[in-house]
Design an enzyme around this catalytic site. Sequence first.
Site, mmCIF file in Angstrom:
data_model
loop_
_atom_site.group_PDB
_atom_site.id
_atom_site.type_symbol
_atom_site.label_atom_id
_atom_site.label_comp_id
_atom_site.label_asym_id
_atom_site.label_seq_id
_atom_site.Cartn_x
_atom_site.Cartn_y
_atom_site.Cartn_z
ATOM 1 N N PRO A 115 24.292 50.245 53.095
ATOM 2 C CA PRO A 115 25.367 50.874 54.084
ATOM 3 C C PRO A 115 26.169 52.008 53.346
ATOM 4 O O PRO A 115 26.525 52.015 52.260
ATOM 5 C CB PRO A 115 26.493 49.705 53.974
ATOM 6 C CG PRO A 115 25.445 48.536 53.670
ATOM 7 C CD PRO A 115 24.625 49.097 52.704
ATOM 8 N N LYS A 142 31.903 50.837 47.972
ATOM 9 C CA LYS A 142 31.230 49.996 49.183
ATOM 10 C C LYS A 142 31.832 48.730 48.878
ATOM 11 O O LYS A 142 30.994 47.740 49.110
ATOM 12 C CB LYS A 142 29.902 50.176 48.591
ATOM 13 C CG LYS A 142 29.305 51.708 49.092
ATOM 14 C CD LYS A 142 27.760 51.815 48.759
ATOM 15 C CE LYS A 142 27.520 53.283 49.179
ATOM 16 N NZ LYS A 142 26.086 53.666 49.216
ATOM 17 N N ARG A 175 13.630 55.663 47.299
ATOM 18 C CA ARG A 175 14.387 56.118 48.689
ATOM 19 C C ARG A 175 13.867 57.508 48.864
ATOM 20 O O ARG A 175 13.598 58.227 48.040
ATOM 21 C CB ARG A 175 16.117 56.120 48.162
ATOM 22 C CG ARG A 175 16.492 54.746 48.611
ATOM 23 C CD ARG A 175 17.954 54.716 48.332
ATOM 24 N NE ARG A 175 18.397 55.211 47.176
ATOM 25 C CZ ARG A 175 19.579 54.483 46.657
ATOM 26 N NH1 ARG A 175 20.432 54.095 47.374
ATOM 27 N NH2 ARG A 175 19.782 54.801 45.367
#
Length: 287
Positions: free
Chosen positions: A2, A55, A273
């Site tokens: 997120p 976060k 990623r």
Amino acid sequence: MPEGDTIFRAAATLHRVLAGKEVTRFESVYPALTRVADDHPIVGRTIESVSARGKHLLIAFSGDLILRTHMRMNGSWHIYPTGGRWHRPAREMRVLVGTHDAVAVAFNVPVAELLTARALARHTQLRALGPDLLSDANGARGPRAETFDRPEAIRRLRARGPDAIGDALLKQRVVAGIGNVFKSEILFLAGIDPFTPVARLSDSALNRMVDIAREQLAANVMSASQTLSPAVGRRTTRSLDPREKLWVYGRGGRRCRRCGATIQSKKTGLDARLTYWCPTCQPLQAP
Ligand SMILES: [Zn+2]
């Protein structure tokens, strides 16, 4: 993972629904949490605020107790009317905070702990966070009103001299709030190749990139619907066509919306990623 805008939005929605309400139900599958809750009952306390820091999502209860959760890769907070059907299986529930009319459920949240304000202030992970790109965002209320510390953000970026700017941007200890989607999008908008070492970028380039990062994160907080799920509504282009929301992220092998060149993609880092960029719009800086 997120991104900062997702957590910020989740916190803002939870704050709107829960703040000022009395807790009527508290459950968790984590023994460490329920042990604290046995000694210092959560039920009967008032929810004072829900906020985001980097976060981390923080729910503050009256009587100096704060629930800290971190979503990591797969965690999410949902809110439902009391008795409403959950959109996730009950076995994925990790923490639940209920009031008379609503229930907030943390699914697959791997990190959850109850802390006093003093312990939170000393918390090493929170202390280590870089300046939050969403602080002082236009229209931000309550949870995130502190001033954005730009000189500290630039200082922390500079300290990563040999690192690729794309890697430095993802480090929450450098600046807090950017995940993988925004990393690619912000560097496209700034015209910076993601693999440029930070040391090769001028102060004006770094400042411009920080401005773009703050604008993009803030715009995505403001324009998004009330959903708590990630990626819904995220857009960096100004296009109204839902198929044209992003400039480069997820578009490897396709044409750049600006110049027509082929968008490149490359796996980086331990978790492999993907980074996306346009080789024409984002030229590598000469050493
Ligand atoms: Zn291009």
